[in-house]
Design an enzyme around this catalytic site. Structure first.
Site, mmCIF file in Angstrom:
data_model
loop_
_atom_site.group_PDB
_atom_site.id
_atom_site.type_symbol
_atom_site.label_atom_id
_atom_site.label_comp_id
_atom_site.label_asym_id
_atom_site.label_seq_id
_atom_site.Cartn_x
_atom_site.Cartn_y
_atom_site.Cartn_z
ATOM 1 N N ASP A 163 -3.622 -8.469 3.379
ATOM 2 C CA ASP A 163 -4.976 -8.693 3.889
ATOM 3 C C ASP A 163 -5.610 -9.751 2.992
ATOM 4 O O ASP A 163 -5.664 -9.571 1.760
ATOM 5 C CB ASP A 163 -5.811 -7.417 3.820
ATOM 6 C CG ASP A 163 -5.320 -6.330 4.760
ATOM 7 O OD1 ASP A 163 -4.592 -6.659 5.712
ATOM 8 O OD2 ASP A 163 -5.668 -5.164 4.537
ATOM 9 N N HIS A 174 -5.368 -9.914 8.512
ATOM 10 C CA HIS A 174 -4.130 -9.134 8.393
ATOM 11 C C HIS A 174 -2.917 -9.939 8.861
ATOM 12 O O HIS A 174 -2.877 -10.411 9.994
ATOM 13 C CB HIS A 174 -4.306 -7.868 9.247
ATOM 14 C CG HIS A 174 -3.144 -6.938 9.271
ATOM 15 N ND1 HIS A 174 -3.209 -5.669 8.742
ATOM 16 C CD2 HIS A 174 -1.895 -7.057 9.788
ATOM 17 C CE1 HIS A 174 -2.051 -5.055 8.941
ATOM 18 N NE2 HIS A 174 -1.246 -5.882 9.577
ATOM 19 N N GLU A 188 -7.422 -7.881 13.597
ATOM 20 C CA GLU A 188 -7.960 -8.113 12.254
ATOM 21 C C GLU A 188 -7.634 -9.536 11.801
ATOM 22 O O GLU A 188 -6.464 -9.849 11.547
ATOM 23 C CB GLU A 188 -7.375 -7.102 11.259
ATOM 24 C CG GLU A 188 -7.718 -5.657 11.591
ATOM 25 C CD GLU A 188 -7.022 -4.642 10.696
ATOM 26 O OE1 GLU A 188 -7.379 -3.445 10.768
ATOM 27 O OE2 GLU A 188 -6.115 -5.038 9.926
ATOM 28 N N HIS A 226 1.605 -2.080 5.667
ATOM 29 C CA HIS A 226 1.429 -2.411 4.248
ATOM 30 C C HIS A 226 2.417 -1.647 3.367
ATOM 31 O O HIS A 226 2.835 -2.152 2.325
ATOM 32 C CB HIS A 226 0.003 -2.060 3.804
ATOM 33 C CG HIS A 226 -1.032 -3.045 4.234
ATOM 34 N ND1 HIS A 226 -1.320 -4.188 3.533
ATOM 35 C CD2 HIS A 226 -1.865 -3.045 5.303
ATOM 36 C CE1 HIS A 226 -2.296 -4.859 4.137
ATOM 37 N NE2 HIS A 226 -2.642 -4.176 5.222
ATOM 38 N N ARG A 278 0.847 -1.196 0.000
ATOM 39 C CA ARG A 278 0.000 0.000 0.000
ATOM 40 C C ARG A 278 0.883 1.247 0.000
ATOM 41 O O ARG A 278 1.657 1.452 0.937
ATOM 42 C CB ARG A 278 -0.898 0.006 1.231
ATOM 43 C CG ARG A 278 -1.826 1.230 1.363
ATOM 44 C CD ARG A 278 -2.560 1.198 2.696
ATOM 45 N NE ARG A 278 -3.307 -0.048 2.872
ATOM 46 C CZ ARG A 278 -3.795 -0.458 4.050
ATOM 47 N NH1 ARG A 278 -3.602 0.273 5.143
ATOM 48 N NH2 ARG A 278 -4.457 -1.592 4.133
#
Length: 221
Positions: free
Chosen positions: A142, A203, A200, A135, A90
């Site tokens: 994810d 993740h 999460e 990320h 990301r």
């Protein structure tokens, strides 16, 4: 004609690879059968719009991460299952977009779907939004598991990117099958070198990631 097509494909891959920093790979070049749904490249995410920095529905990660994901995928396919990745590398530009959005308190377009029980004012305090993301180091992903026979995602008890306690990996108010599905995901990811994130279920970060202190900002394309 066949050899011309082969040369063209090889040239295309070479050009594509040249765009990435050293140490990064396109995940589907390493493991072509991994499924993908890059949510941040669409309107189907907690903001409700494409996120800055996501230009194509393409998965990028550090090369060790991509190779580790291939091992996970190889094991799952023997069980009639597949990985489905929602996000991998990301860019910092995207993280900045999240931060900017979080500060606009009245923009709650996707609240009912993604954070129905959380006041948007508390997203920073509760850790759902941060100014830096693992990320962006390239070794966090994810993901979920898909049943290849039905084409459907396994029921994990809460949707991907859902801001709430039901997404915590220790959440107990699940059916037996939901618990079993989460345990399978945790087990196979840990086995192949990933560590989970408590809040999460989707993740995971590669242990011994190659760029533990570097946050990249090249686009996803």
């Amino acid at each position: 004609m066949k050899w011309i097509l082969t040369l063209f494909l090889l040239a295309s891959l070479a050009i594509q690879s040249q765009n990435l920093p050293k140490g990064f790979s396109y995940i589907n070049n390493v493991s072509p059968t991994i499924q993908k749904e890059l949510r941040y490249c669409s309107n189907n995410n907690f903001i409700g719009a494409p996120i800055n920095g996501y230009e194509e529905n393409i998965l990028i990660a550090t090369s060790p991460t991509a190779k580790a994901l291939k091992k996970v995928q190889d094991e799952l396919t023997t069980k009639g299952l597949s990985l489905k990745i929602f996000d991998a590398y990301r860019p910092q530009t995207a993280v900045n977009h999240f931060v900017k959005w979080a500060r606009v308190i009245n923009d709650t377009l996707m609240k009912q779907q993604y954070y129905p029980e959380v006041n948007k004012r508390h997203l920073f305090k509760l850790g759902y939004i941060a100014s830096k993301s693992g990320h962006s180091r390239g070794s966090t992903v994810d993901l979920t598991i898909v049943d290849l026979k039905t084409g459907k995602e396994l029921d994990m008890g809460s949707p991907y990117d859902f801001f709430g306690v039901s997404s915590h990996i220790t959440y107990e108010k699940l059916t037996k099958q939901q618990k079993k599905n989460r345990q399978l995901l945790q087990k196979v990811m840990r086995k192949h070198g990933f560590r989970p994130y408590t809040n999460e279920w989707w993740h995971f970060t590669l242990r011994h990631e190659p760029f533990p202190k570097t946050y990249f900002d090249f686009p996803v394309k």
